[in-house]
Scaffold this motif. Structure first.
Motif, mmCIF file in Angstrom:
data_model
loop_
_atom_site.group_PDB
_atom_site.id
_atom_site.type_symbol
_atom_site.label_atom_id
_atom_site.label_comp_id
_atom_site.label_asym_id
_atom_site.label_seq_id
_atom_site.Cartn_x
_atom_site.Cartn_y
_atom_site.Cartn_z
ATOM 1 N N VAL A 33 -38.642 -39.414 -3.283
ATOM 2 C CA VAL A 33 -39.763 -38.664 -3.855
ATOM 3 C C VAL A 33 -39.440 -37.170 -3.816
ATOM 4 C CG1 VAL A 33 -42.221 -38.096 -3.636
ATOM 5 C CG2 VAL A 33 -41.404 -40.407 -3.057
ATOM 6 N N ALA A 34 -39.423 -36.540 -4.987
ATOM 7 C CA ALA A 34 -39.263 -35.086 -5.058
ATOM 8 C C ALA A 34 -40.643 -34.467 -5.166
ATOM 9 C CB ALA A 34 -38.405 -34.697 -6.257
ATOM 10 N N LEU A 35 -40.952 -33.562 -4.267
ATOM 11 C CA LEU A 35 -42.277 -32.960 -4.193
ATOM 12 C C LEU A 35 -42.152 -31.459 -4.434
ATOM 13 C CD1 LEU A 35 -45.273 -33.365 -3.597
ATOM 14 C CD2 LEU A 35 -44.752 -33.274 -1.163
ATOM 15 N N LEU A 36 -42.525 -31.023 -5.622
ATOM 16 C CA LEU A 36 -42.457 -29.614 -5.995
ATOM 17 C C LEU A 36 -43.873 -29.069 -6.061
ATOM 18 C CD1 LEU A 36 -39.875 -29.838 -8.943
ATOM 19 C CD2 LEU A 36 -39.435 -29.808 -6.490
ATOM 20 N N ALA A 37 -44.134 -27.991 -5.317
ATOM 21 C CA ALA A 37 -45.503 -27.490 -5.214
ATOM 22 C C ALA A 37 -45.544 -25.981 -5.345
ATOM 23 C CB ALA A 37 -46.124 -27.926 -3.886
ATOM 24 N N THR A 38 -46.678 -25.498 -5.807
ATOM 25 C CA THR A 38 -46.889 -24.053 -5.860
ATOM 26 C C THR A 38 -47.448 -23.533 -4.547
ATOM 27 O OG1 THR A 38 -49.143 -24.323 -6.737
ATOM 28 C CG2 THR A 38 -47.353 -24.160 -8.347
ATOM 29 N N PHE A 39 -47.708 -24.437 -3.599
ATOM 30 C CA PHE A 39 -48.276 -24.060 -2.311
ATOM 31 C C PHE A 39 -47.591 -24.874 -1.221
ATOM 32 C CE2 PHE A 39 -50.757 -27.333 -4.385
ATOM 33 C CZ PHE A 39 -50.878 -28.316 -3.423
ATOM 34 N N SER A 40 -47.847 -24.547 0.015
ATOM 35 C CA SER A 40 -47.237 -25.256 1.140
ATOM 36 C C SER A 40 -47.901 -26.627 1.305
ATOM 37 C CB SER A 40 -47.401 -24.432 2.426
ATOM 38 O OG SER A 40 -46.830 -25.092 3.516
ATOM 39 N N ILE A 41 -47.073 -27.683 1.185
ATOM 40 C CA ILE A 41 -47.619 -29.042 1.228
ATOM 41 C C ILE A 41 -46.795 -29.952 2.144
ATOM 42 C CG2 ILE A 41 -46.301 -29.913 -0.739
ATOM 43 C CD1 ILE A 41 -48.776 -31.436 -1.659
ATOM 44 N N GLU A 42 -45.903 -29.347 2.947
ATOM 45 C CA GLU A 42 -44.999 -30.168 3.750
ATOM 46 C C GLU A 42 -45.708 -31.001 4.813
ATOM 47 O OE1 GLU A 42 -44.645 -25.883 5.300
ATOM 48 O OE2 GLU A 42 -44.725 -26.930 3.384
ATOM 49 N N ASP A 86 -36.562 -40.957 -7.505
ATOM 50 C CA ASP A 86 -37.174 -42.089 -8.191
ATOM 51 C C ASP A 86 -38.488 -41.679 -8.838
ATOM 52 O OD1 ASP A 86 -35.290 -44.218 -7.472
ATOM 53 O OD2 ASP A 86 -35.951 -43.818 -5.422
ATOM 54 N N VAL A 87 -39.115 -40.641 -8.308
ATOM 55 C CA VAL A 87 -40.333 -40.078 -8.888
ATOM 56 C C VAL A 87 -40.412 -38.615 -8.479
ATOM 57 C CG1 VAL A 87 -41.800 -40.705 -6.907
ATOM 58 C CG2 VAL A 87 -42.838 -40.399 -9.165
ATOM 59 N N THR A 88 -40.924 -37.791 -9.370
ATOM 60 C CA THR A 88 -41.098 -36.368 -9.078
ATOM 61 C C THR A 88 -42.570 -35.997 -9.237
ATOM 62 O OG1 THR A 88 -38.869 -35.797 -9.792
ATOM 63 C CG2 THR A 88 -40.476 -34.016 -9.799
ATOM 64 N N LEU A 140 -42.660 -38.702 -13.881
ATOM 65 C CA LEU A 140 -43.140 -37.395 -13.446
ATOM 66 C C LEU A 140 -44.651 -37.442 -13.302
ATOM 67 C CD1 LEU A 140 -42.426 -34.373 -12.904
ATOM 68 C CD2 LEU A 140 -42.843 -33.976 -15.352
ATOM 69 N N LEU A 141 -45.149 -37.025 -12.145
ATOM 70 C CA LEU A 141 -46.586 -36.947 -11.882
ATOM 71 C C LEU A 141 -46.986 -35.480 -11.809
ATOM 72 C CD1 LEU A 141 -46.867 -39.599 -8.996
ATOM 73 C CD2 LEU A 141 -46.779 -39.985 -11.469
ATOM 74 N N VAL A 142 -48.019 -35.103 -12.540
ATOM 75 C CA VAL A 142 -48.445 -33.709 -12.611
ATOM 76 C C VAL A 142 -49.912 -33.597 -12.215
ATOM 77 C CG1 VAL A 142 -48.576 -31.646 -14.059
ATOM 78 C CG2 VAL A 142 -46.829 -33.384 -14.536
ATOM 79 N N HIS A 143 -50.203 -32.747 -11.231
ATOM 80 C CA HIS A 143 -51.593 -32.483 -10.856
ATOM 81 C C HIS A 143 -52.330 -31.824 -12.015
ATOM 82 C CE1 HIS A 143 -51.439 -32.341 -6.153
ATOM 83 N NE2 HIS A 143 -50.646 -33.284 -6.629
ATOM 84 N N ASN A 144 -53.584 -32.195 -12.233
ATOM 85 C CA ASN A 144 -54.424 -31.366 -13.089
ATOM 86 C C ASN A 144 -55.162 -30.346 -12.220
ATOM 87 O OD1 ASN A 144 -56.498 -32.831 -11.922
ATOM 88 N ND2 ASN A 144 -57.179 -33.792 -13.827
ATOM 89 N N PHE A 145 -56.075 -29.585 -12.816
ATOM 90 C CA PHE A 145 -56.666 -28.425 -12.132
ATOM 91 C C PHE A 145 -58.066 -28.733 -11.621
ATOM 92 C CE2 PHE A 145 -53.674 -26.787 -15.322
ATOM 93 C CZ PHE A 145 -52.791 -26.137 -14.474
ATOM 94 N N ALA A 146 -58.274 -28.465 -10.329
ATOM 95 C CA ALA A 146 -59.583 -28.681 -9.712
ATOM 96 C C ALA A 146 -60.523 -27.546 -10.078
ATOM 97 C CB ALA A 146 -59.426 -28.773 -8.197
ATOM 98 N N ALA A 147 -61.800 -27.793 -9.922
ATOM 99 C CA ALA A 147 -62.800 -26.745 -10.152
ATOM 100 C C ALA A 147 -62.557 -25.579 -9.194
ATOM 101 C CB ALA A 147 -64.202 -27.310 -9.956
ATOM 102 N N PHE A 231 -47.064 -44.987 -7.034
ATOM 103 C CA PHE A 231 -45.847 -45.581 -6.475
ATOM 104 C C PHE A 231 -45.893 -47.104 -6.588
ATOM 105 C CE2 PHE A 231 -45.101 -41.883 -3.218
ATOM 106 C CZ PHE A 231 -45.019 -40.992 -4.279
ATOM 107 N N ARG A 232 -47.057 -47.690 -6.279
ATOM 108 C CA ARG A 232 -47.181 -49.155 -6.391
ATOM 109 C C ARG A 232 -46.972 -49.604 -7.835
ATOM 110 N NH1 ARG A 232 -51.507 -48.797 -2.449
ATOM 111 N NH2 ARG A 232 -52.985 -48.531 -4.145
ATOM 112 N N ALA A 233 -47.614 -48.906 -8.761
ATOM 113 C CA ALA A 233 -47.501 -49.283 -10.172
ATOM 114 C C ALA A 233 -46.063 -49.172 -10.653
ATOM 115 C CB ALA A 233 -48.426 -48.419 -11.022
ATOM 116 N N LEU A 234 -45.367 -48.124 -10.220
ATOM 117 C CA LEU A 234 -43.992 -47.903 -10.665
ATOM 118 C C LEU A 234 -43.011 -48.889 -10.048
ATOM 119 C CD1 LEU A 234 -43.997 -44.001 -10.484
ATOM 120 C CD2 LEU A 234 -43.712 -45.357 -12.578
ATOM 121 N N ASN A 235 -43.376 -49.501 -8.934
ATOM 122 C CA ASN A 235 -42.474 -50.414 -8.242
ATOM 123 C C ASN A 235 -42.900 -51.875 -8.331
ATOM 124 O OD1 ASN A 235 -40.299 -48.827 -6.556
ATOM 125 N ND2 ASN A 235 -42.171 -47.607 -6.451
#
Length: 596
Positions: A33-42, A86-88, A140-147, A231-235
């Protein structure tokens, strides 16, 4: 453990357990899993690895420093592509990418608005995601924008032509348009997730400012659960069958004691809660989930409810299998699995009785058990919470699956009255349609590779993007198989892929839905591949059989069709070859073929 106590300590303990597992003979599937974020998410790593373990995945995470999305995606030599995920995941935050809408909203000129910000977002996301897709076939999974956390214009925002709420909605619409144009890119509905738990609970105000870590630690497990749906759906790990108790599950009370007029089911509480639960179950049926019932009851009493109660939304014909008797629920589940030809690991059992739930957990640990809460108004939310049945798309076959299982039952009845197998095949009046995979069938083809386990020579899972890439390569053949019979259309039930190599056509994938196993469809598929190879001037048809715990029905495929065994590896995988100049496979005469 996580179901009862999904806390930080248990996440950490499970992560340590996974880290200590031996590499050799591991039962978990490695998943990068590749996790690319604009904020600290570790801090999400513990829960992501823990929930992966629960779902049979050994999650390995690549995460560069936050704010490195552009550098990682746009550089072909970046760590992202070297990691070969396998997923980003692109975890983007509105305050980071759209400050004009979020933090700087009031800086616009009086009477003005952040003109063009949504258009710039669409261009930026489109370019970024397009570049990623040109360099990687990983989903590729992309977050949408919260209120926004804060409405900068206060209660006046909704009166503005382009207030924050309207602009965020426009940004999410633009994001959706970009994603819709690309293969295997999916939206993670981050906005709905934050809304569900509440903005105040979701965010950690101090850590957002102190460490650029805006998500509260207690919420990270919920975000991991959301990722796990994908992840379940993809596997191929999404559940296929929901088995339901009846008394105090589909209705309140015990039909054998209370009678049809005494059970709780109707417009008034608590009966309305059971109606709502049935509606959610019916929605699952319409999404392609197989329904079955397992109840300790008298069959005649149950039939009366389904036939005569005016508030029953579910009908008997919605259920593909029925076990109503006084034996153990675990026995009922085993019979249902055998009748439907599905693995017990693909089943979910829901019951209000804690003793019944415990009995099934103890006897059948591979079955997912949902113990329904005491209050029936919580049933619907409990069944839906983890998205156990979620898939990445809904095909025509999904929507018609319940009807198809009825057709299968009719076909089995026909078998019992036929004099011999050839008469049965001819009486079925089967028509087979073999068509090249194209954009209209791409999602279904990928879905079948992800879900099919029993009649599958290799059980290699493919994403839509990986299949799409193959369609552009002349050496590859990729086709779907559809089957209809006298009882109706079964839809797309098979996939085959093969590649020209030297003097032969090498079969990479050949799989078939369990709904049509036992009808010689596999022979028609091999005949098509034989013809395709000969049309390409090739002399050999080769295949590789990779045995798994579940694909026993396909193990003898090559042997019984005249292939010669070239050798067997220590793993049990074997290689086979057919001389097309001597013994090409012929399509059975009872099929009417309709190549497209």
């Amino acid at each position: 453990m996580l179901q009862d106590q999904p806390g930080l300590l248990n996440f950490r303990l499970l992560r340590q357990l996974v880290a200590g597992l031996p590499k050799e003979g591991a039962t978990l599937k490695p998943y990068r899993v590749a996790l690319l974020a604009t904020f600290s998410i570790e801090f999400i790593h513990d829960s992501l690895i823990a929930y992966g373990f629960v779902n049979g995945l050994q999650v390995e995470i690549y995460q560069p420093g936050f704010g490195m999305i552009n550098q990682e995606v746009l550089d072909a030599k970046s760590g992202l592509y070297a990691f070969a995920p396998d997923v980003t995941i692109l975890a983007i935050d509105g305050e980071d990418w759209l400050p004009e809408i979020y933090t700087d909203f009031m800086d616009a000129e009086p009477g003005g608005s952040p003109n063009g910000v949504v258009d710039r977002l669409q261009q930026q996301i489109g370019s970024l995601v397009g570049t990623f897709r040109s360099m990687s076939t990983a989903p590729l999974l992309v977050h949408n924008f919260a209120a926004p956390r804060l409405r900068r214009a206060g209660i006046a925002d909704l009166r503005l032509a382009e207030g924050q709420a309207a602009l965020v909605a426009s940004a999410n619409t633009a994001l959706g348009k970009v994603v819709a144009e690309l293969v295997d890119v999916h939206i993670v509905d981050y906005a709905a997730l934050v809304s569900h738990f509440g903005t105040q609970q979701w965010h950690d105000a101090r850590m957002r400012l102190y460490a650029k870590s805006p998500i509260a630690n207690g919420m990270l497990g919920n975000l991991s659960l959301e990722y796990m749906k994908y992840f379940r759906a993809l596997n191929g790990l999404a559940k296929k069958c929901l088995v339901l108790d009846l008394d105090n599950t589909l209705w309140g009370g015990v039909i054998g004691e209370d009678g049809i007029d005494g059970i709780q089911l109707g417009p008034n509480y608590p009966g309305s809660a059971f109606v709502e639960f049935q509606r959610v179950v019916l929605d699952l049926y319409k999404r392609g989930v197989i329904l079955a019932m397992a109840s300790k009851n008298n069959p005649a009493d149950v039939d009366v409810v389904f036939s005569n109660h005016s508030f029953m939304l579910l009908r008997k014909d919605h259920f593909a299998a029925t076990q109503v008797h006084w034996e153990a629920k675990s026995e009922s589940l085993k019979r249902i699995a055998k009748q439907l030809s599905i693995g017990l690991e693909h089943m979910v059992f829901a019951d209000d009785n804690p003793a019944e739930c415990e009995q099934v957990r103890r006897e059948l640990p591979m079955v997912t058990v949902i113990h329904l809460p005491r209050r029936p108004e919580l049933y619907a939310g409990t069944l839906s919470a983890e998205g156990l049945f979620d898939t990445l798309s809904l095909s025509d076959e999904d929507r018609r699956r319940g009807q198809m299982y009825q057709q299968r039952a009719q076909a089995e009845t026909l078998l019992s009255t036929s004099g011999n197998m050839e008469d049965y095949y001819r009486d079925l009046a089967m028509e087979i349609t073999i068509a090249s995979v194209d954009p209209s069938s791409l999602a279904r083809a990928a879905q079948l590779t992800q879900k099919t386990n029993q009649f599958n020579i290799s059980t290699i899972r493919y994403s839509e993007a990986e299949l799409s890439a193959r369609l552009t390569q002349p050496a590859w053949l990729a086709a779907t198989v559809g089957v209809s019979d006298r009882f109706g259309d079964n839809g797309i039930v098979g996939v085959m892929m093969a590649r020209t190599e030297d003097d032969g056509l090498n079969v990479d994938t050949l799989l078939l839905s369990c709904r049509v196993i036992g009808r010689t469809v596999e022979t028609a598929m091999l005949a098509h591949l034989s013809d395709a190879a000969q049309q390409r001037g090739l002399k050999k048809l080769r295949g590789r059989m990779v045995p798994t715990d579940k694909n026993v029905p396909v193990r003898d495929l090559f042997d019984k069709h005249g292939f010669s065994k070239l050798g067997e590896e220590a793993s049990g995988a074997s290689n086979w070859e057919l001389d097309l100049e001597k013994t090409p496979v012929q399509c059975p005469p009872w099929f009417k073929t309709s190549p497209r």
